[in-house]
Write a protein that holds these residues in place. Structure first.
Motif, PDB file in Angstrom:
ATOM      1  N   ASN A 134      -7.648  10.570   4.039  1.00 44.88           N
ATOM      2  CA  ASN A 134      -8.258  11.098   2.825  1.00 44.88           C
ATOM      3  C   ASN A 134      -9.464  11.979   3.132  1.00 44.88           C
ATOM      4  O   ASN A 134      -9.637  13.029   2.518  1.00 44.88           O
ATOM      5  CB  ASN A 134      -8.680   9.960   1.890  1.00 44.88           C
TER       6      ASN A 134
ATOM      7  N   HIS B 122       0.819  -1.209   0.000  1.00 41.60           N
ATOM      8  CA  HIS B 122       0.000   0.000   0.000  1.00 41.60           C
ATOM      9  C   HIS B 122       0.853   1.259   0.000  1.00 41.60           C
ATOM     10  O   HIS B 122       0.459   2.278   0.542  1.00 41.60           O
ATOM     11  CB  HIS B 122      -0.916   0.006   1.220  1.00 41.60           C
TER      12      HIS B 122
ATOM     13  N   SER C 117      -7.559   9.474  -4.158  1.00 42.60           N
ATOM     14  CA  SER C 117      -6.891   8.672  -3.135  1.00 42.60           C
ATOM     15  C   SER C 117      -7.901   7.877  -2.318  1.00 42.60           C
ATOM     16  O   SER C 117      -7.640   6.731  -1.943  1.00 42.60           O
ATOM     17  CB  SER C 117      -6.073   9.591  -2.225  1.00 42.60           C
ATOM     18  N   GLN C 118      -9.048   8.466  -2.058  1.00 42.66           N
ATOM     19  CA  GLN C 118     -10.116   7.754  -1.340  1.00 42.66           C
ATOM     20  C   GLN C 118     -10.621   6.572  -2.172  1.00 42.66           C
ATOM     21  O   GLN C 118     -10.933   5.516  -1.636  1.00 42.66           O
ATOM     22  CB  GLN C 118     -11.261   8.716  -1.012  1.00 42.66           C
TER      23      GLN C 118
ATOM     24  N   GLN D  47      -0.888   4.143  -2.041  1.00 48.28           N
ATOM     25  CA  GLN D  47      -2.059   4.637  -1.335  1.00 48.28           C
ATOM     26  C   GLN D  47      -1.665   5.456  -0.116  1.00 48.28           C
ATOM     27  O   GLN D  47      -2.292   6.477   0.191  1.00 48.28           O
ATOM     28  CB  GLN D  47      -2.982   3.482  -0.918  1.00 48.28           C
ATOM     29  N   GLY D  48      -0.642   5.031   0.588  1.00 45.96           N
ATOM     30  CA  GLY D  48      -0.170   5.762   1.757  1.00 45.96           C
ATOM     31  C   GLY D  48       0.387   7.131   1.389  1.00 45.96           C
ATOM     32  O   GLY D  48       0.095   8.135   2.040  1.00 45.96           O
TER      33      GLY D  48
ATOM     34  N   GLU E 199      -5.806   5.035   5.852  1.00 46.09           N
ATOM     35  CA  GLU E 199      -5.722   5.839   4.635  1.00 46.09           C
ATOM     36  C   GLU E 199      -7.029   6.574   4.393  1.00 46.09           C
ATOM     37  O   GLU E 199      -7.027   7.736   3.983  1.00 46.09           O
ATOM     38  CB  GLU E 199      -5.401   4.944   3.439  1.00 46.09           C
ATOM     39  N   ARG E 200      -8.135   5.914   4.643  1.00 39.91           N
ATOM     40  CA  ARG E 200      -9.440   6.553   4.420  1.00 39.91           C
ATOM     41  C   ARG E 200      -9.662   7.716   5.369  1.00 39.91           C
ATOM     42  O   ARG E 200     -10.220   8.743   4.985  1.00 39.91           O
ATOM     43  CB  ARG E 200     -10.545   5.513   4.542  1.00 39.91           C
TER      44      ARG E 200
ATOM     45  N   SER F  46      -7.989   3.769  -1.920  1.00 37.61           N
ATOM     46  CA  SER F  46      -7.457   3.445  -0.600  1.00 37.61           C
ATOM     47  C   SER F  46      -7.824   2.015  -0.203  1.00 37.61           C
ATOM     48  O   SER F  46      -8.836   1.473  -0.626  1.00 37.61           O
ATOM     49  CB  SER F  46      -7.978   4.421   0.446  1.00 37.61           C
TER      50      SER F  46
ATOM     51  N   ALA G 273      -2.449   9.437   0.427  1.00 40.53           N
ATOM     52  CA  ALA G 273      -3.191   9.892   1.611  1.00 40.53           C
ATOM     53  C   ALA G 273      -2.425  10.996   2.335  1.00 40.53           C
ATOM     54  O   ALA G 273      -3.015  12.006   2.732  1.00 40.53           O
ATOM     55  CB  ALA G 273      -3.463   8.722   2.546  1.00 40.53           C
TER      56      ALA G 273
ATOM     57  N   THR H 158      -6.908   0.762   3.296  1.00 38.52           N
ATOM     58  CA  THR H 158      -7.005   0.570   4.736  1.00 38.52           C
ATOM     59  C   THR H 158      -7.823   1.699   5.364  1.00 38.52           C
ATOM     60  O   THR H 158      -8.013   2.753   4.775  1.00 38.52           O
ATOM     61  CB  THR H 158      -5.610   0.542   5.398  1.00 38.52           C
TER      62      THR H 158
END
Length: 101
Positions: free
Chosen positions: A79, A22, A66-67, A25-26, A75-76, A70, A29, A72
């Motif tokens: 975001n 991830h 990004s949301q 994604q990280g 991350e959400r 995502s 975020a 995890t």
């Protein structure tokens, strides 16, 4: 057949726990919350409304994308905070003069 499904679920759980899966994604975020906070601060100050509007205009779609990707809960959370701060920063910047010089 059920053994294959259980094995697939177990592999997905194993992949979920590794941080290298991830990484994108990280970073997205963290970028969305950073740009959102910058937009909020710059949009709040009347003299810096133009950079605040630009940061908000960049930060909001970035946080939305990004949301969307995502994986995890952490991350959400980042975001959503980035979305809200970018939206508020853009709103404050537009109230203080927006894209005018």
């Amino acid at each position: 057949m059920p053994e294959q499904a259980a094995g697939t679920a177990r592999q997905a759980i194993d992949r979920e726990g590794r941080p290298e899966d991830h990484r994108l994604q990280g970073w997205l975020a963290v970028a969305s919350i950073t740009i959102g906070i910058a937009a909020l601060i710059l949009g709040w100050i009347e003299a810096t409304h133009l950079p605040g509007a630009i940061a908000g205009l960049i930060g909001l779609p970035l946080a939305l994308y990004s949301q969307m990707i995502s994986a995890t809960t952490n991350e959400r959370w980042l975001n959503v905070i980035g979305m809200v701060t970018a939206f508020l920063g853009l709103s404050f910047a537009l109230n203080n003069g927006g894209f005018s010089l």
